[in-house]
Design a protein around this motif. Structure first.
Motif, PDB file in Angstrom:
ATOM      1  N   PRO A 291      32.359  14.346  -0.458  1.00 33.96           N
ATOM      2  CA  PRO A 291      31.080  13.287  -0.382  1.00 33.96           C
ATOM      3  C   PRO A 291      29.836  13.748  -1.245  1.00 33.96           C
ATOM      4  O   PRO A 291      29.468  15.022  -1.064  1.00 33.96           O
ATOM      5  N   GLY A 292      29.016  13.293  -1.790  1.00 34.29           N
ATOM      6  CA  GLY A 292      28.034  13.806  -2.143  1.00 34.29           C
ATOM      7  C   GLY A 292      27.825  13.703  -3.727  1.00 34.29           C
ATOM      8  O   GLY A 292      27.164  15.218  -4.055  1.00 34.29           O
ATOM      9  N   GLN A 293      29.097  14.552  -4.254  1.00 38.44           N
ATOM     10  CA  GLN A 293      28.838  15.645  -5.511  1.00 38.44           C
ATOM     11  C   GLN A 293      29.873  14.562  -6.042  1.00 38.44           C
ATOM     12  O   GLN A 293      30.617  13.655  -6.390  1.00 38.44           O
ATOM     13  N   TRP A 294      29.357  15.108  -7.683  1.00 40.51           N
ATOM     14  CA  TRP A 294      29.752  14.153  -8.672  1.00 40.51           C
ATOM     15  C   TRP A 294      31.100  14.941  -9.307  1.00 40.51           C
ATOM     16  O   TRP A 294      31.941  15.425  -8.036  1.00 40.51           O
ATOM     17  N   ARG A 295      31.951  13.784  -9.881  1.00 38.74           N
ATOM     18  CA  ARG A 295      33.126  13.946  -9.971  1.00 38.74           C
ATOM     19  C   ARG A 295      33.828  14.519 -10.851  1.00 38.74           C
ATOM     20  O   ARG A 295      32.714  15.137 -11.606  1.00 38.74           O
ATOM     21  N   LEU A 296      34.766  15.781 -10.454  1.00 39.46           N
ATOM     22  CA  LEU A 296      35.312  16.608 -11.938  1.00 39.46           C
ATOM     23  C   LEU A 296      36.530  16.497 -12.268  1.00 39.46           C
ATOM     24  O   LEU A 296      36.754  17.620 -13.125  1.00 39.46           O
ATOM     25  N   THR A 297      36.992  15.085 -12.026  1.00 40.78           N
ATOM     26  CA  THR A 297      38.149  14.676 -12.736  1.00 40.78           C
ATOM     27  C   THR A 297      37.904  13.926 -13.432  1.00 40.78           C
ATOM     28  O   THR A 297      37.280  12.883 -12.719  1.00 40.78           O
ATOM     29  N   GLN A 298      39.315  13.083 -14.241  1.00 37.09           N
ATOM     30  CA  GLN A 298      39.022  11.751 -14.761  1.00 37.09           C
ATOM     31  C   GLN A 298      39.529  10.342 -13.582  1.00 37.09           C
ATOM     32  O   GLN A 298      40.256  11.066 -13.205  1.00 37.09           O
ATOM     33  N   ASN A 299      39.093   9.653 -13.880  1.00 40.23           N
ATOM     34  CA  ASN A 299      39.235   8.675 -12.256  1.00 40.23           C
ATOM     35  C   ASN A 299      39.015   7.337 -13.722  1.00 40.23           C
ATOM     36  O   ASN A 299      39.071   6.998 -14.556  1.00 40.23           O
TER      37      ASN A 299
ATOM     38  N   ALA B 262      19.911  -5.325 -12.288  1.00 39.21           N
ATOM     39  CA  ALA B 262      20.915  -6.250 -12.953  1.00 39.21           C
ATOM     40  C   ALA B 262      21.468  -4.614 -13.735  1.00 39.21           C
ATOM     41  O   ALA B 262      22.829  -4.233 -13.738  1.00 39.21           O
ATOM     42  N   ILE B 263      20.857  -4.195 -14.829  1.00 41.42           N
ATOM     43  CA  ILE B 263      21.328  -3.468 -15.762  1.00 41.42           C
ATOM     44  C   ILE B 263      21.650  -1.830 -14.839  1.00 41.42           C
ATOM     45  O   ILE B 263      22.682  -1.594 -15.514  1.00 41.42           O
ATOM     46  N   ALA B 264      20.888  -1.130 -13.922  1.00 41.33           N
ATOM     47  CA  ALA B 264      21.062  -0.651 -13.025  1.00 41.33           C
ATOM     48  C   ALA B 264      22.437  -0.411 -12.631  1.00 41.33           C
ATOM     49  O   ALA B 264      23.367   0.535 -12.099  1.00 41.33           O
ATOM     50  N   HIS B 265      22.796  -2.236 -12.268  1.00 43.95           N
ATOM     51  CA  HIS B 265      24.178  -1.716 -10.982  1.00 43.95           C
ATOM     52  C   HIS B 265      25.488  -1.585 -12.197  1.00 43.95           C
ATOM     53  O   HIS B 265      26.178  -1.174 -12.020  1.00 43.95           O
ATOM     54  N   VAL B 266      25.050  -2.458 -13.363  1.00 42.07           N
ATOM     55  CA  VAL B 266      26.266  -2.617 -14.458  1.00 42.07           C
ATOM     56  C   VAL B 266      26.671  -0.894 -15.283  1.00 42.07           C
ATOM     57  O   VAL B 266      27.470  -0.518 -15.125  1.00 42.07           O
ATOM     58  N   GLN B 267      25.169  -0.056 -15.297  1.00 47.01           N
ATOM     59  CA  GLN B 267      25.530   1.532 -15.349  1.00 47.01           C
ATOM     60  C   GLN B 267      25.272   1.797 -14.915  1.00 47.01           C
ATOM     61  O   GLN B 267      26.687   3.107 -14.847  1.00 47.01           O
ATOM     62  N   PHE B 268      26.111   2.332 -13.081  1.00 49.27           N
ATOM     63  CA  PHE B 268      25.760   3.423 -12.369  1.00 49.27           C
ATOM     64  C   PHE B 268      27.668   2.535 -12.453  1.00 49.27           C
ATOM     65  O   PHE B 268      28.448   3.858 -12.247  1.00 49.27           O
ATOM     66  N   GLU B 269      28.209   1.371 -12.784  1.00 49.97           N
ATOM     67  CA  GLU B 269      29.372   1.351 -12.437  1.00 49.97           C
ATOM     68  C   GLU B 269      30.251   1.312 -13.003  1.00 49.97           C
ATOM     69  O   GLU B 269      31.295   2.239 -13.289  1.00 49.97           O
ATOM     70  N   ALA B 270      29.675   1.205 -14.908  1.00 48.35           N
ATOM     71  CA  ALA B 270      29.994   1.871 -15.700  1.00 48.35           C
ATOM     72  C   ALA B 270      30.567   3.570 -15.721  1.00 48.35           C
ATOM     73  O   ALA B 270      31.669   4.022 -16.522  1.00 48.35           O
ATOM     74  N   ILE B 271      29.635   4.250 -15.153  1.00 44.22           N
ATOM     75  CA  ILE B 271      29.519   5.531 -15.408  1.00 44.22           C
ATOM     76  C   ILE B 271      30.980   6.333 -14.127  1.00 44.22           C
ATOM     77  O   ILE B 271      31.399   6.760 -14.207  1.00 44.22           O
ATOM     78  N   HIS B 272      30.833   5.439 -13.393  1.00 48.95           N
ATOM     79  CA  HIS B 272      31.911   5.769 -12.005  1.00 48.95           C
ATOM     80  C   HIS B 272      31.401   6.889 -11.371  1.00 48.95           C
ATOM     81  O   HIS B 272      32.786   7.942 -11.693  1.00 48.95           O
ATOM     82  N   PRO B 273      30.623   7.396 -11.251  1.00 53.25           N
ATOM     83  CA  PRO B 273      30.590   9.019 -10.866  1.00 53.25           C
ATOM     84  C   PRO B 273      30.912   9.619  -9.967  1.00 53.25           C
ATOM     85  O   PRO B 273      31.081  11.036 -10.045  1.00 53.25           O
ATOM     86  N   PHE B 274      31.611   9.281  -8.511  1.00 51.47           N
ATOM     87  CA  PHE B 274      32.277   9.877  -7.956  1.00 51.47           C
ATOM     88  C   PHE B 274      33.673   9.306  -8.029  1.00 51.47           C
ATOM     89  O   PHE B 274      33.977   9.278  -8.340  1.00 51.47           O
ATOM     90  N   MET B 275      34.315  10.469  -7.127  1.00 55.43           N
ATOM     91  CA  MET B 275      35.754  10.089  -6.283  1.00 55.43           C
ATOM     92  C   MET B 275      36.457   8.651  -6.354  1.00 55.43           C
ATOM     93  O   MET B 275      37.171   7.896  -6.520  1.00 55.43           O
ATOM     94  N   ASP B 276      35.335   8.502  -5.659  1.00 50.50           N
ATOM     95  CA  ASP B 276      35.515   6.996  -4.381  1.00 50.50           C
ATOM     96  C   ASP B 276      34.036   6.484  -4.298  1.00 50.50           C
ATOM     97  O   ASP B 276      32.963   7.451  -3.853  1.00 50.50           O
ATOM     98  N   GLY B 277      34.497   5.233  -3.798  1.00 53.10           N
ATOM     99  CA  GLY B 277      32.996   4.984  -2.856  1.00 53.10           C
ATOM    100  C   GLY B 277      32.006   4.559  -4.122  1.00 53.10           C
ATOM    101  O   GLY B 277      30.228   4.387  -3.675  1.00 53.10           O
TER     102      GLY B 277
END
Length: 404
Positions: free
Chosen positions: A157-165, A213-228
């Motif tokens: 929780p609250g930390q960028w992922r460190l592995t590939q998802n 609209a753009i921010a949502h796509v970009q966030f989901e494209a990056i998928h910065p967290f392991m889950d959530g």
């Protein structure tokens, strides 16, 4: 996902996943505040108008707005969580919220996760209320995720992922989309923060509709967290609107109804840089959300008038407890005797008597009818109004915008 599945610009920037032959992680291009999709211009104007109509209704009905958005926040929590596979219902969440921290609380991981969504939004809304657009920075996103994923240590929780998802498929080899490698996440999120903090450059003005609209796509494209990631990304949408001075409209309910379109539209941008399907879906959901919320204002006002007429026959004094209870029900349609006693600072017998009167009037119904203690009641007409007409308004918007 094969490299050949990607648009040529993405093929040029994607990177191989170490140890996974034939698997490539997509590196999304930098987030820009505007995308030129001519077919979306008319829809943008229509969505803009619906936002203004909703804003006017809110301005004329501030008391009802507070009650209504209290409920819509919870409907959003339920529907955004259900998109990810949870099963907690709207009334189930409200019951869980009432019982949370009491001896009546029941273990329920899904309900806990959904309630986390409510708390995360409350935190984000408070930050935006205090700081405005400047609150929309990476520490806020991380704190939202930390609250959202509380109790799930595997999600970091609250930390960028460190592995590939990856997205879709049990194994990465069969994934529908592979986000960028973890070492690129901090830089990509810093770029996204620039979009969240975007300010007009000279005469250039880009609507919050386009930026969200753009921010949502970009966030989901990056998928910065392991889950959530899905829930966090959808949580950002009403916060972006609120930070821009617009109604914090809730879109998860409408995205859930069109879930498969939602996933396909995101994939069209993420893999093919085709923005048209996503912008159309996003704007149609904005229009539908605004219209349904305006309808809810009317429905709740009519319901309140109906209740007042019924209660006036049994309680002539306006300071009677029953009047105080019905004032709460529009924003808190699931209650218990203990909760009412605490909320109104009255005795248990006084709260119990008022609730009994409302049951006799048909305004309240007992949920757990087999129980004599710790009873839960709901204002079923309020609950029904929240979900009645969703399909109709979506169909109406689709029909209206089909030729746009």
């Amino acid at each position: 996902m094969r490299k050949s599945d990607l648009a040529p610009p993405l093929q040029a920037t994607c990177v191989p996943v170490p140890g996974k032959s034939g698997c490539f992680a997509v590196v999304p291009p930098p987030a820009v505040p505007s995308v030129d999709v001519p077919s979306s211009h008319a829809l943008m104007m229509l969505a803009r108008r619906e936002l203004e109509i909703l804003g006017g209704v809110i301005a004329r009905n501030p008391a009802h707005a507070d009650l209504l958005f209290h409920m819509l926040n919870r409907r959003e929590a339920v529907d955004s969580s259900q998109i990810e596979g949870t099963h907690t219902s709207f009334d189930g969440l409200l019951i869980h919220e009432i019982q949370d921290g009491t001896e009546d609380a029941q273990p329920d991981a899904d309900a806990d996760m959904t309630l986390n969504y409510v708390r995360a939004f409350a935190h984000g809304a408070a930050c935006v209320q205090k700081e405005g657009q400047s609150a929309l920075r990476l520490p806020l996103i991380q704190s939202l995720h930390e609250l959202l994923m509380q109790g799930d240590d595997k999600a970091r929780p609250g930390q960028w992922r460190l592995t590939q998802n990856w997205i879709g498929g049990i194994r990465i080899e069969t994934a529908g989309y592979i986000p960028p490698p973890p070492e690129l996440v901090p830089a990509l999120m810093a770029d996204l923060e620039g979009l969240l903090q975007w300010e007009p450059d000279g005469p250039q003005i880009v609507s919050i509709l386009m930026r969200a609209a753009i921010a949502h796509v970009q966030f989901e494209a990056i998928h910065p967290f392991m889950d959530g990631n899905g829930r966090t990304g959808r949580l950002l949408l009403p916060l972006m609107f609120k930070a821009d001075g617009e109604p914090p409209i809730h879109l998860a309910t409408f995205l859930k109804v069109r879930k498969q379109e939602y996933y396909r539209a995101l994939e069209q941008v993420q893999k093919h840089l085709n923005w048209a399907p996503w912008l159309r879906l996003f704007l149609e959901c904005v229009i539908a959300s605004c219209r349904h919320t305006v309808k809810l204002f009317g429905d709740l006002q009519a319901l309140q008038t109906q209740w007042h007429a019924a209660v006036s026959n049994v309680a002539k004094r306006r300071d009677a407890t029953i009047w105080k209870v019905i004032a709460l029900l529009l924003g808190q349609p699931v209650i218990s005797v203990n909760m009412i006693a605490q909320r109104l600072d009255i005795t248990f017998p006084a709260a119990n008597t008022a609730i009994g009167q409302l049951v006799n009037l048909g305004i309240l119904r007992q949920v757990n009818e087999e129980q004599r203690r710790n009873r839960i009641f709901h204002a079923h007409e309020v609950m029904n109004a929240l979900y009645t007409g969703l399909d109709d308004v979506i169909q109406e918007v689709e029909n209206q915008t089909r030729e746009v």
